[in-house]
Scaffold this motif. Sequence first.
Motif, PDB file in Angstrom:
ATOM      1  N   PHE A 218       0.946  -1.039  -0.037  1.00  0.00           N
ATOM      2  CA  PHE A 218      -0.137   0.101  -0.074  1.00  0.00           C
ATOM      3  C   PHE A 218       0.952   1.110  -0.123  1.00  0.00           C
ATOM      4  CE2 PHE A 218      -3.081   2.889   2.154  1.00  0.00           C
ATOM      5  CZ  PHE A 218      -4.124   2.792   1.108  1.00  0.00           C
ATOM      6  N   ASN A 219       1.936   1.452   0.838  1.00  0.00           N
ATOM      7  CA  ASN A 219       2.759   2.318   1.009  1.00  0.00           C
ATOM      8  C   ASN A 219       3.551   2.697  -0.218  1.00  0.00           C
ATOM      9  OD1 ASN A 219       2.085   4.053   2.974  1.00  0.00           O
ATOM     10  ND2 ASN A 219       3.428   3.173   4.475  1.00  0.00           N
ATOM     11  N   ARG A 220       3.870   1.479  -0.946  1.00  0.00           N
ATOM     12  CA  ARG A 220       4.524   1.737  -2.311  1.00  0.00           C
ATOM     13  C   ARG A 220       3.634   2.164  -3.197  1.00  0.00           C
ATOM     14  NH1 ARG A 220       8.099  -2.970  -5.455  1.00  0.00           N
ATOM     15  NH2 ARG A 220       5.917  -3.722  -5.952  1.00  0.00           N
ATOM     16  N   ALA A 221       2.641   2.082  -3.256  1.00  0.00           N
ATOM     17  CA  ALA A 221       1.429   2.287  -4.302  1.00  0.00           C
ATOM     18  C   ALA A 221       1.156   3.888  -4.057  1.00  0.00           C
ATOM     19  CB  ALA A 221       0.060   1.574  -4.214  1.00  0.00           C
ATOM     20  N   ARG A 222       1.169   4.206  -2.839  1.00  0.00           N
ATOM     21  CA  ARG A 222       1.169   5.709  -2.194  1.00  0.00           C
ATOM     22  C   ARG A 222       2.310   6.571  -2.637  1.00  0.00           C
ATOM     23  NH1 ARG A 222      -3.222   6.707   1.302  1.00  0.00           N
ATOM     24  NH2 ARG A 222      -2.147   8.425   2.042  1.00  0.00           N
ATOM     25  N   GLY A 223       3.398   6.163  -2.892  1.00  0.00           N
ATOM     26  CA  GLY A 223       4.566   6.730  -3.346  1.00  0.00           C
ATOM     27  C   GLY A 223       5.065   7.387  -2.249  1.00  0.00           C
ATOM     28  N   THR A 224       4.728   8.873  -2.112  1.00  0.00           N
ATOM     29  CA  THR A 224       5.422   9.671  -1.009  1.00  0.00           C
ATOM     30  C   THR A 224       4.559   9.958   0.117  1.00  0.00           C
ATOM     31  OG1 THR A 224       4.674  11.635  -2.298  1.00  0.00           O
ATOM     32  CG2 THR A 224       7.053  10.871  -2.522  1.00  0.00           C
ATOM     33  N   GLU A 225       3.004   9.687  -0.089  1.00  0.00           N
ATOM     34  CA  GLU A 225       2.217  10.114   0.927  1.00  0.00           C
ATOM     35  C   GLU A 225       2.032   8.771   1.779  1.00  0.00           C
ATOM     36  OE1 GLU A 225       1.089  12.621   1.416  1.00  0.00           O
ATOM     37  OE2 GLU A 225       0.897  13.907  -0.345  1.00  0.00           O
ATOM     38  N   LEU A 226       3.166   8.398   2.349  1.00  0.00           N
ATOM     39  CA  LEU A 226       2.970   7.326   3.421  1.00  0.00           C
ATOM     40  C   LEU A 226       2.144   7.351   4.490  1.00  0.00           C
ATOM     41  CD1 LEU A 226       6.813   6.368   3.317  1.00  0.00           C
ATOM     42  CD2 LEU A 226       5.113   5.706   1.794  1.00  0.00           C
ATOM     43  N   ILE A 227       1.719   6.256   4.896  1.00  0.00           N
ATOM     44  CA  ILE A 227       0.936   6.151   6.086  1.00  0.00           C
ATOM     45  C   ILE A 227       1.661   5.221   7.224  1.00  0.00           C
ATOM     46  CG2 ILE A 227      -1.178   6.365   4.688  1.00  0.00           C
ATOM     47  CD1 ILE A 227      -1.569   3.162   5.423  1.00  0.00           C
ATOM     48  N   SER A 228       1.233   5.511   8.540  1.00  0.00           N
ATOM     49  CA  SER A 228       2.020   4.858   9.609  1.00  0.00           C
ATOM     50  C   SER A 228       1.126   3.615   9.927  1.00  0.00           C
ATOM     51  CB  SER A 228       1.900   5.872  10.957  1.00  0.00           C
ATOM     52  OG  SER A 228       0.512   5.645  11.396  1.00  0.00           O
ATOM     53  N   PRO A 229       2.078   2.499  10.536  1.00  0.00           N
ATOM     54  CA  PRO A 229       1.237   1.212  10.706  1.00  0.00           C
ATOM     55  C   PRO A 229       0.231   1.503  11.661  1.00  0.00           C
ATOM     56  CG  PRO A 229       3.729   1.274  11.092  1.00  0.00           C
ATOM     57  CD  PRO A 229       3.337   2.595  10.848  1.00  0.00           C
ATOM     58  N   ASP A 230       0.120   2.518  12.337  1.00  0.00           N
ATOM     59  CA  ASP A 230      -1.325   2.556  13.113  1.00  0.00           C
ATOM     60  C   ASP A 230      -2.315   3.090  12.301  1.00  0.00           C
ATOM     61  OD1 ASP A 230      -1.845   2.335  15.835  1.00  0.00           O
ATOM     62  OD2 ASP A 230      -2.078   4.815  15.757  1.00  0.00           O
ATOM     63  N   ASP A 231      -2.073   3.957  11.342  1.00  0.00           N
ATOM     64  CA  ASP A 231      -3.109   4.413  10.477  1.00  0.00           C
ATOM     65  C   ASP A 231      -3.614   3.513   9.666  1.00  0.00           C
ATOM     66  OD1 ASP A 231      -3.260   7.147  11.103  1.00  0.00           O
ATOM     67  OD2 ASP A 231      -1.527   7.535   9.438  1.00  0.00           O
ATOM     68  N   LEU A 232      -2.781   2.409   9.571  1.00  0.00           N
ATOM     69  CA  LEU A 232      -3.280   1.239   8.518  1.00  0.00           C
ATOM     70  C   LEU A 232      -4.218   0.387   9.297  1.00  0.00           C
ATOM     71  CD1 LEU A 232      -3.009  -0.422   5.793  1.00  0.00           C
ATOM     72  CD2 LEU A 232      -1.398  -1.920   7.386  1.00  0.00           C
ATOM     73  N   ARG A 233      -3.861   0.082  10.681  1.00  0.00           N
ATOM     74  CA  ARG A 233      -4.463  -0.606  11.655  1.00  0.00           C
ATOM     75  C   ARG A 233      -6.096  -0.007  11.826  1.00  0.00           C
ATOM     76  NH1 ARG A 233      -1.741  -2.293  16.540  1.00  0.00           N
ATOM     77  NH2 ARG A 233      -3.309  -1.131  17.511  1.00  0.00           N
ATOM     78  N   GLN A 234      -6.084   1.160  12.119  1.00  0.00           N
ATOM     79  CA  GLN A 234      -7.152   1.986  12.272  1.00  0.00           C
ATOM     80  C   GLN A 234      -8.188   1.881  10.978  1.00  0.00           C
ATOM     81  OE1 GLN A 234      -7.696   5.937  14.288  1.00  0.00           O
ATOM     82  NE2 GLN A 234      -5.788   5.518  15.232  1.00  0.00           N
ATOM     83  N   ALA A 235      -7.513   1.946   9.936  1.00  0.00           N
ATOM     84  CA  ALA A 235      -8.144   1.993   8.669  1.00  0.00           C
ATOM     85  C   ALA A 235      -8.825   0.564   8.582  1.00  0.00           C
ATOM     86  CB  ALA A 235      -7.456   2.284   7.460  1.00  0.00           C
ATOM     87  N   CYS A 236      -8.255  -0.409   8.813  1.00  0.00           N
ATOM     88  CA  CYS A 236      -8.726  -1.845   8.734  1.00  0.00           C
ATOM     89  C   CYS A 236      -9.792  -2.035   9.714  1.00  0.00           C
ATOM     90  CB  CYS A 236      -7.533  -2.742   9.010  1.00  0.00           C
ATOM     91  SG  CYS A 236      -6.531  -2.842   7.638  1.00  0.00           S
ATOM     92  N   SER A 237      -9.618  -1.620  10.941  1.00  0.00           N
ATOM     93  CA  SER A 237     -10.652  -1.818  12.032  1.00  0.00           C
ATOM     94  C   SER A 237     -12.066  -1.013  11.776  1.00  0.00           C
ATOM     95  CB  SER A 237     -10.122  -1.428  13.192  1.00  0.00           C
ATOM     96  OG  SER A 237      -9.499  -0.151  13.441  1.00  0.00           O
ATOM     97  N   LEU A 238     -11.807  -0.095  10.863  1.00  0.00           N
ATOM     98  CA  LEU A 238     -13.149   0.484  10.459  1.00  0.00           C
ATOM     99  C   LEU A 238     -13.805  -0.313   9.226  1.00  0.00           C
ATOM    100  CD1 LEU A 238     -11.827   4.398  10.186  1.00  0.00           C
ATOM    101  CD2 LEU A 238     -13.713   3.355  11.472  1.00  0.00           C
ATOM    102  N   TRP A 239     -13.395  -1.228   8.973  1.00  0.00           N
ATOM    103  CA  TRP A 239     -14.152  -2.038   7.997  1.00  0.00           C
ATOM    104  C   TRP A 239     -15.462  -2.692   8.347  1.00  0.00           C
ATOM    105  CZ3 TRP A 239      -9.432  -4.834   5.705  1.00  0.00           C
ATOM    106  CH2 TRP A 239      -8.688  -3.998   4.822  1.00  0.00           C
ATOM    107  N   GLU A 240     -15.259  -3.097   9.683  1.00  0.00           N
ATOM    108  CA  GLU A 240     -16.384  -3.412  10.320  1.00  0.00           C
ATOM    109  C   GLU A 240     -17.643  -2.630  10.144  1.00  0.00           C
ATOM    110  OE1 GLU A 240     -15.555  -4.192  14.492  1.00  0.00           O
ATOM    111  OE2 GLU A 240     -13.734  -5.419  13.870  1.00  0.00           O
ATOM    112  N   LYS A 241     -17.486  -1.343  10.044  1.00  0.00           N
ATOM    113  CA  LYS A 241     -18.577  -0.241   9.952  1.00  0.00           C
ATOM    114  C   LYS A 241     -19.035  -0.035   8.641  1.00  0.00           C
ATOM    115  CE  LYS A 241     -17.269   2.349  13.849  1.00  0.00           C
ATOM    116  NZ  LYS A 241     -16.317   3.466  14.127  1.00  0.00           N
TER     117      LYS A 241
END
Lengths: 484, 179
Positions: free
Chosen positions: A297-320
């Motif tokens: 995901f971060n490679r695809a984003r190029g320079t706008e990298l996200i933190s591991p924590d952001d990724l986890r939060q994003a994933c946990s939002l899938w439930e909603k």
Amino acid sequence: MAGNFLPAAKLTASGRPVLDSGEVECSLLSTVDLHSEDLLAFPLLKSGLLILTTHRLLWLSSDSNTPTAVYIPLSTIQHIFSTKKSIKSMFHSPRVRFQVSTTPEGHVSEKGLKSLVITLILRGKTDIDSFLGKFWDAWRGRAWETSGSATESGPGSGSREGSESLALKVPVVGVSGILRKEQEMWESTDKSLQDAFQDLNALMSKAKEMVVLAERMRLKLLSGSNNQTSETNDDDMGTKEEMQDWLLSVGIASPVTKESAGALYHQQLSRQLADFVKKPLERAGGMINLIDIYCLFNRARGTELISPDDLRQACSLWEKFDTPVMLRKFDSGVMVIQNKTHSDDEVFSRIRSLVLKPDALRTGISASDAAMTLGVAPAMAKEYLLAAEGKGFLCRDVSSDGFRFYINLFPEISPDDRYFVKDHGIYSMWISAVSFRLAFFTDYKEVGKSIFWTMTVDFMENKLPSGCQIYSEAYKIPELFFFL
Amino acid sequence: MQTLGEFKLPHFFNYPPYFTLQPVRDTREKQIQLWKELILDYCRTQKVFVIGLDEDFQLFSNPTIERSLSHEAREAFLSALVSEGRAEWLDKGHRKCLILWHRIQDWADLILHFVKENGLEDSVMTVEEIRSGVESRGTELHGMDRTILMRALKLLEHKGKLAIFKGTSADDEGVKFSI
């Protein structure tokens, strides 16, 4: 409902807008109303998500039951009114008003001769000035004109002259005349500022060219490989595929950033991620390690990298949201992303058939054995094995040989008679798989010869299909060698 | 089928996971059950009364498949026996375990049976005589663990079936039956 006046926007499965090539999101605002005071028939779009891109202004309803998504091409905007600072404006929600060209029936269209004032009411706590600034930048950036030549489907396959000449026709009289004059003044002061940033803009436009170039190369490669697959040699194909992969993974043209999405950051990131993981998931067989996705995901984003924590939060939002993917946490703590349709049963049955092979009955399987059969990474295979163990299909053997898994025989053993072996069960299968070998290795001196001779007879009479193997095992034992 | 001395080993003795303490509850319960029975049977037939956890104990390793029980596993299986009253720890550090293939009550019954068989209802014997005398030869009492014997005798004394007294020699005790 709004379709009459505003064109509908396409959405992805997870509810993110489908962007045109070269289109980049600039800003996201929540709880925005969109309506027009000029036209009574114009629908009141209440409390939705407003997305400003370089090409369009999108409005998405927040009600997930009746998803409505409409957009206004920036190319149809004739004028953006500057906000009036007054006492009154401090008390009600900030508004942004702009004028679009429409057809006589009221449809928003670039070539329309009539015009319509549309009001945005920003109910959320947003910085109206910064949004207005981005709105202006996007509108004046005219990004749709540059990409319009590349893709015909661009919303404003743009006649700049058309809108320009239309703008010139606006009479410099009345209230709108005063407004326009004010606008021009504002623009001229702004120009000096713009000059200061010219270098930066030049760099930005170069970057866009680079993306276009990469895209063109990709298309060329694609068409090339389609036409002449038979001629190209393997090596060439390899590099081409590599190149394609690389170009594809350059990827997300418009990453959701904290800057563009603000408070909606995780929500939008979550939806974008759901769209993104589809392909890697397919390739990985329905389940993929969270760490792998983080890298991809971060490679695809190029320079706008996200933190591991952001990724986890994003994933946990899938439930909603109603997404086809989900985050799963194994008992060991390893987190993976998997399709909701992905079933463990299928994997378990494959593991089962693997551990029931004669060799596996004898020596068990390691995580890497399972990884090869299942076609997944060893770490993932281990998770599957542990899950299968948890279900009681397997059990473990920890020794100096390493960590191995065997078919679970414990339930097969009779609790009343430990020597009892049921015919045709897994237990008897296991016994027959191990017994020959053990007989040879333990007291082969006494037993080995007799077993060997009975087998040889069986083998000669073609009773024993695996006779060759036994023959060769016996060959290794010096005492038996004498008989051969 | 493999044997340990005269003891016939079950097939699963060659099953490597049998020697690894299983973490999954159901599997572990079954494994513990199988081990408990195997330990008791083995001890009964081989007359083993005490298992030292740090010492070599034949049953706890299988050279054929090169597996042996870890200290943790040994302690788990023996603890399971202890909790059922079929074994007792001899020290706080859980290094030595007394195996009771007969419960103390059963041992006491065996002693009573032995006394009646031999017409010793009102006679006197030393503890050592019960363990290794001519009378007990061929019975289960022969060669039995002294600790267990003393426990069984005390149980009988408590019930008024006999009296234990200090003998003439310093290290032996006498038993007066009164059944």
